[in-house]
Enzyme design. Structure first.
Site, PDB file in Angstrom:
ATOM      1  N   ASN A 217       0.814  -1.214   0.000  1.00  0.00           N
ATOM      2  CA  ASN A 217       0.000   0.000   0.000  1.00  0.00           C
ATOM      3  C   ASN A 217       0.848   1.265   0.000  1.00  0.00           C
ATOM      4  O   ASN A 217       0.449   2.293  -0.552  1.00  0.00           O
ATOM      5  CB  ASN A 217      -0.939   0.001   1.210  1.00  0.00           C
ATOM      6  CG  ASN A 217      -1.998  -1.084   1.132  1.00  0.00           C
ATOM      7  OD1 ASN A 217      -2.166  -1.752   0.109  1.00  0.00           O
ATOM      8  ND2 ASN A 217      -2.713  -1.281   2.220  1.00  0.00           N
TER       9      ASN A 217
ATOM     10  N   GLU B 206      -2.450  -3.705  -5.504  1.00  0.00           N
ATOM     11  CA  GLU B 206      -3.834  -3.857  -5.022  1.00  0.00           C
ATOM     12  C   GLU B 206      -4.763  -2.746  -5.508  1.00  0.00           C
ATOM     13  O   GLU B 206      -5.529  -2.176  -4.731  1.00  0.00           O
ATOM     14  CB  GLU B 206      -3.843  -3.950  -3.498  1.00  0.00           C
ATOM     15  CG  GLU B 206      -3.194  -5.216  -2.973  1.00  0.00           C
ATOM     16  CD  GLU B 206      -3.318  -5.403  -1.470  1.00  0.00           C
ATOM     17  OE1 GLU B 206      -3.860  -4.514  -0.773  1.00  0.00           O
ATOM     18  OE2 GLU B 206      -2.848  -6.448  -0.984  1.00  0.00           O
TER      19      GLU B 206
ATOM     20  N   GLU C 276       2.022 -11.475  -2.365  1.00  0.00           N
ATOM     21  CA  GLU C 276       1.794 -11.242  -0.937  1.00  0.00           C
ATOM     22  C   GLU C 276       0.996 -12.421  -0.405  1.00  0.00           C
ATOM     23  O   GLU C 276      -0.093 -12.713  -0.898  1.00  0.00           O
ATOM     24  CB  GLU C 276       1.018  -9.946  -0.670  1.00  0.00           C
ATOM     25  CG  GLU C 276       1.803  -8.671  -0.817  1.00  0.00           C
ATOM     26  CD  GLU C 276       1.050  -7.445  -0.324  1.00  0.00           C
ATOM     27  OE1 GLU C 276       0.314  -7.547   0.693  1.00  0.00           O
ATOM     28  OE2 GLU C 276       1.173  -6.383  -0.951  1.00  0.00           O
TER      29      GLU C 276
END
Length: 509
Positions: free
Chosen positions: A72, A173, A292
C-alpha cells in the site's frame, strides 16, 4: 488415528521448481525498514546502517527475490525522495499507514542491502497518485547505462553501473477501495497496459506483473482479472494474487484448512487468465505472481481503518507485529505446499513481510533479532525443494470444518532432483489432537532410505499457541525418528499438529 497414503513417482513431474517461488517482501511500513533492516545506531550496524544480525538471519532464511517498496505504501510514494544526500531528503506523510516517512532509507540503500542479502529485487511502481511518466523515470534511473538525465543522476549518487532490475510490479492492489488512487478494472487495465508498453521501450527485457485481486473474497474477484487482462494481456507477463489467513472465532480447523482457499484462488485465476488467452487468441500463457501471502491476524490490527483527525503522525510506529505460534507455522507449511503444487503456473511468490511487520524475522531497536516460527517451513522448502516438482497421488482421511468440507488431514508436496539424487517430502498433519499414520510408496523415486527427517510441533510443556517471543529457539524443527523404510515404502507416525520434512535418496537421472 487418521491415516494417509502417498505415491511418489519421478516420472510424473509438474514443472521445474521455480526459484522465485521463495520470495519475501520489504515495505516501508511500521518497523520493517527502520529498526528492521536499517538501524544506524544498532551495535551490529555496518557502515551503511544495515543491521548485520538481521542480514545474517535473512541469508539463513534465504529469500530468492524481495518485493520493494510496497505494498500500500507505494501508491503514495515519490521514489525521488529517497535518493541523493540524506540531509536533503524530505519527510512525507505516508497515507497508507498514517505514518511519517523520513526517506532516510531509499533506493540506493535498498540496493546495497539486497546485494548483501544475495537476493533479486522485485520493484513496484506507483500507479495510485502517479503514473506512466514517473514509472519510466524510475526505470531509466535504475536500468539505463548513462548519458541521460535520470541515469546520470544515479551515477552522480554513487552507482556507476545500472541496478538492472528485471522484475516490476505495475502498482499494488488497485482493486482495493483502501488503496490510494483506487481504480476500476477498466481504468487500471488501460493504465497498466500503457505504462508497461512505455517501460518496455526503455528496457525490452523487463518482466511485468499486473495487479490481480487482493483476495478471493473481493466482490470483484474474477471479473477484475478478466477485465484487466482483456486490456493488457500481451503487455504483461504475470498477474498477481494476494492472500492472508488467520484463525477466526476460535475455529482452528478452518484456519488449518487455509491452503484449500489458496488452491481455489490459484485455480480460479489460472482459469480466468486462460479464458482471456483463448478469447483473445493470444499465443503466450500468463503465469501468476503470488506476491503477498502469509498468516496475518487482521482482526487484531488496530491500525486499520480511518484514523481520528487528532491521531499522531509519527515515523515507523509498531504495526501488525504478530507473534507466530506452532499452529501458524503448520499453516504456513501447508501454504508453501499449495504454492509448490501449483509451481507450473505460480512462478513467483513473496511471503509478506520479511522483518517485524507480520515478519519471518523479529528485531528490537537496539536489541536482538530472531526467527519466528513461520520462518522454519519457509527456510526448509526454499533449501530442499530442488529439481522437479512431482505430483503427489494422495489418499488421506478427511474432516469438515465450519468453513471447508472434505479437508485432507494430511497435506503434502514433494520434489525430485535427478542431478543430486535426492528428493524432498513436505508433510503437515492438521489434526489438533491425534497422530497420523503415513504410508508412502517410494518405488517410483528409487528411494531406499531417509537421509534426514525433522518435525516441528508442540513439545514438552508447549502447546499450539507457543511462540518464539520469550525463548527465541522454543519452536523449531527437531530430529524425527518415528519412521522406517522397507521395500520401497516409507512409514511414519506424524505428531499431532505438525510439519514434517523428509530428505530422501533417489535414483539419479
Amino acid at each position: 488415528m487418521p491415516a494417509a497414503r502417498l505415491v511418489l513417482d519421478a516420472a510424473f513431474s509438474i514443472a521445474p521448481v521455480p526459484r522465485r517461488l521463495f520470495g519475501s517482501f520489504v515495505e516501508h511500513m511500521g518497523r520493517c525498514v527502520y529498526t528492521g533492516i536499517y538501524e544506524p545506531g544498532h551495535p551490529s550496524a555496518d557502515d551503511q546502517g544495515l543491521r548485520t544480525d538481521v542480514l545474517e538471519l535473512t541469508r539463513r532464511v534465504g529469500p530468492t527475490v524481495v518485493r520493494y517498496p510496497g505494498g500500500n505504501f507505494v501508491s503514495n510514494y515519490r521514489w525521488e525522495d529517497g535518493i541523493g544526500p540524506r540531509e536533503d531528503r524530505p519527510r512525507r506523510l505516508d497515507l497508507a499507514w498514517h505514518s511519517v516517512e523520513t526517506n532516510q532509507f531509499g533506493l540506493h540503500e535498498f540496493d546495497a542491502w539486497a546485494q548483501k542479502a544475495g537476493t533479486e529485487v522485485m520493484m513496484a511502481v506507483n500507479l495510485g497518485t502517479r503514473g506512466l511518466q514517473e514509472a519510466c523515470d524510475l526505470l531509466e534511473y535504475t536500468n539505463h547505462p548513462g548519458g541521460t538525465y535520470w541515469s546520470d543522476r544515479r551515477i552522480a549518487n554513487g552507482a556507476q553501473q545500472p541496478f538492472d532490475y528485471k522484475l516490476w510490479c505495475l502498482g499494488n492492489e488497485m482493486d482495493g477501495p483502501w488503496q490510494v488512487g483506487h481504480k476500476t478494472p477498466a481504468e487500471y487495465g488501460r493504465l497498466a497496459n500503457e505504462t508497461g508498453k512505455a517501460m518496455r521501450l526503455i528496457d525490452s527485457e523487463i518482466e511485468l506483473v499486473a495487479c490481480g485481486s487482493s483476495n478471493s473474497r473481493m466482490p470483484t474477484f474474477g471479473r477484475w482479472e478478466s477485465e484487466v487482462l482483456e486490456l493488457c494481456y500481451d503487455t504483461v507477463d504475470y498477474v498477481s494474487c494476494h492472500a492472508y489467513y488467520e484463525e477466526r472465532d476460535d475455529d482452528p480447523l478452518s484456519f488449518l484448512a487455509s491452503a484449500v482457499d489458496m488452491d481455489y484462488f490459484i485455480d480460479s485465476v489460472v482459469a480466468t487468465a486462460d479464458a482471456v488467452k483463448a478469447r483473445g487468441r493470444h499465443t503466450k500463457t500468463l503465469n501468476l505472481s503470488f506476491d503477498e501471502w502469509n498468516v496475518w491476524y487482521q482482526s487484531r490490527f488496530n491500525g486499520d481503518g480511518p484514523k481520528p483527525k487528532t491521531a499522531e503522525w509519527r515515523a515507523n510506529p509498531r504495526l501488525i507485529e504478530d507473534e507466530y505460534t506452532v499452529t501458524d507455522a503448520v499453516v504456513v507449511g501447508t501454504l508453501l505446499n499449495s504454492l509448490l503444487r501449483h509451481g507450473d503456473r505460480v512462478t513467483i511468490a513473496n511471503q509478506a513481510q520479511l522483518v517485524n511487520v507480520i515478519g519471518l524475522i523479529r528485531s528490537e531497536e537496539g536489541g536482538e533479532a530472531w526467527l519466528q516460527t513461520i520462518a522454519h517451513p519457509f527456510e526448509q522448502v526454499r533449501r530442499l525443494a530442488t529439481g522437479q516438482i512431482i505430483q503427489v497421488v494422495a489418499s488421506s482421511d478427511l474432516y469438515d470444518s465450519p468453513t471447508y468440507t472434505d479437508v485432507p488431514v494430511v497435506d503434502a508436496a514433494a520434489t525430485h532432483d535427478a542431478e543430486t539424487g535426492r528428493a524432498a517430502l513436505f508433510v503437515a498433519n492438521r489434526s489438533l489432537t491425534e497422530s497420523a499414520t503415513l504410508d508412502v510408496d517410494l518405488r517410483g523415486l528409487g528411494s531406499t532410505r531417509v537421509l534426514a527427517a525433522t518435525t516441528l510441533h508442540a513439545r514438552g510443556d508447549q502447546d499450539r499457541h507457543t511462540t518464539n517471543l520469550e525463548d527465541h529457539g522454543a519452536v523449531a524443527p527437531v530430529a524425527f525418528d518415528d519412521h522406517a523404510v522397507d521395500a520401497g515404502r516409507l512409514t511414519a507416525t506424524l505428531p499431532a499438529l505438525s510439519w514434517t520434512v523428509f530428505e530422501l535418496d533417489a535414483a539419479r537421472g
